[in-house]
Design an enzyme around this catalytic site. Sequence first.
Site, mmCIF file in Angstrom:
data_model
loop_
_atom_site.group_PDB
_atom_site.id
_atom_site.type_symbol
_atom_site.label_atom_id
_atom_site.label_comp_id
_atom_site.label_asym_id
_atom_site.label_seq_id
_atom_site.Cartn_x
_atom_site.Cartn_y
_atom_site.Cartn_z
ATOM 1 C CE LYS A 136 45.156 33.004 31.197
ATOM 2 N NZ LYS A 136 45.697 33.573 32.465
ATOM 3 C CG LEU A 194 49.856 30.257 31.697
ATOM 4 C CD1 LEU A 194 49.268 29.577 32.924
ATOM 5 C CD2 LEU A 194 48.744 30.682 30.759
ATOM 6 C CB SER A 220 48.766 35.152 31.009
ATOM 7 O OG SER A 220 48.007 34.795 32.153
ATOM 8 C CB ILE A 241 50.007 33.812 39.089
ATOM 9 C CG1 ILE A 241 50.825 33.287 40.278
ATOM 10 C CG2 ILE A 241 50.911 34.075 37.884
ATOM 11 C CD1 ILE A 241 51.464 31.935 40.039
ATOM 12 N N GLY A 242 50.059 37.235 38.719
ATOM 13 C CA GLY A 242 50.911 38.410 38.819
ATOM 14 C C GLY A 242 50.305 39.616 38.128
ATOM 15 N N GLY A 243 48.988 39.506 37.850
ATOM 16 C CA GLY A 243 48.295 40.594 37.172
ATOM 17 C C GLY A 243 47.516 40.159 35.954
ATOM 18 C CB SER A 244 47.162 36.810 34.417
ATOM 19 O OG SER A 244 48.536 36.562 34.315
#
Length: 565
Positions: A136, A194, A220, A241-244
């Site tokens: 990434k 992101l 992201s 950080i939240g599902g990336s």
Amino acid sequence: MVLIKSHWKDAASRKFASVKAKIPVQWILDPSVIEKAKKQSNLTGPFIEGLLSPIDKEITTFDSIQLIAKIREKTLTAEQVTGAFCKRAAIAHQLNNCLHEIFFEEALDRARELDKHMEKTGCTSGPLHGLPISLKDQFHVKGVETTMGYVGWIGTYEGRKRTGKEMNTNSQMVDDLLSLGAILYCKTSLPQTLLVGETHNNIIGYTLNPVNQRLSCGGSSGGEAALQALRGSTLGVGTDIGGSVRIPAAFCGTFSIKPSVLRFSYKDVANSNPGQTMVPSAIGFMATALSSLKLIMESILSTEPWLRDPEVVPIPWRKEHELTVPHPKLCFAIIDTDNIVTPHPPVARGMKLVRKAIERAGHEVVSWEPPNHSIGTTIHGEILSSDGGANIHDQLKLSGEPIIPEKYDDIGNKRKPPMPILRYQDLALQRKAYRAAYATYWESTKHKTNTGRPVDAVIMPVAPHAAVLNMKYYYYGYTEIVNLLDYSSVCIPVTHADKTIDIFREDYRPLNPTDYKNWEAYDADQYDGAPVGVQIMGHTLQEERTLSIAQITYEALLNHASSKL
């Protein structure tokens, strides 16, 4: 050169063109092929394979473990493998717009060096010898730029000039992968900021879902999942950080794991709002097979990364935590809905398939009534927005580029006042209390299982939809709750949306305004064919066990599917 802010579009265009120019001329697709691709729904499988030679097609169908074995056995050379994946990645990018950086020549040079090492010593240089791994575009690689989707980062080091680090820095993860014999060859697309479940930025535009181009590939780490769905990579590194890493994998039909934050090194990795450390981003891994996830985690931990990054807990890969055949009967909890936003019909059907598969395999399923997820997701959201968007607006000011539409409602045109420090500290206490309450509840479930243990893992949706229509991602609660808890979580593919059976329910009564928007966004025709994935959530720092349970779950799904044929 000083970047004139009114000319951010010119800078973005030059950057986009410079990346495309690194594709060897013999791999450039005819414009007619690009036009044909635009009319395709699914670019994976037969479509992209029709653009490959038989040998390149064969090589790129192997997964990571198979590729390493063939190089070790001298059936294939590292140069052959790298060349095939570079070519397929180049074609994938032209079809799907999934790469930010290309360094194929450097990768092929390294492959030749590894082949010489093998020829001279008879040994591989490490457990990842000759394996192409994608990254990434948050990871710094010497000689390669990192923009992270910001126009203002072009020609800089994370937006700063004359630091001496511009294109002269490796993230620790990069050094560790190289020390293990890996070959790095490209960096994949991500959204500006992101913090979006789609992949769109002002440098390359959109990366769509190669399985269903009407939908998003997720974010992201969207470019990673898209590239892997197109088999331009078998293994890559992202962040979450939240599902990336879980969202894109679920949307594109691949595999991923979000480990606990302290398990792997984030040292010298670019990030959005890096000073926010209450709910930090975790390194995550994405692959075309579950075995590849174990391979890369076990390999990286063998280098003892905690010796070079004190933020990493000194825990090597623990084989004793793996569940091997014959494995014990397991007890699962299943969250079909968190009662905040109800999953669309394809996801609901996918959850039923998983339940049937694990019960048919002899495992137990019990009810799950943890502390209210809305409390946890609210805490997570407030923490992520605590700076009022200051960091994001600082990056936008560097070039004068606008915020992408997908993030506008959150950020707006200017900074908001940052959260007062006392409120921030109060959130820290709330986060701590919520985590403790959740852990206590989990432990209490041993009294209602037949195994005598607490629930082994929790299975739940990754998102309330299979992939997503542009600008229709309204709710991240199913993934961000895992980040707040810092649990490990593995995403596996389950099925695909089917317009003939995943019917819109006219009688559905929404739970709240967000649930209403999500339900209204469902279109059976548009979603048809989109992958459906689920996540298996395990305890903090229990990546070995969680990955094993995910493997057991996936095998149960495969067995259940074959039994119906």
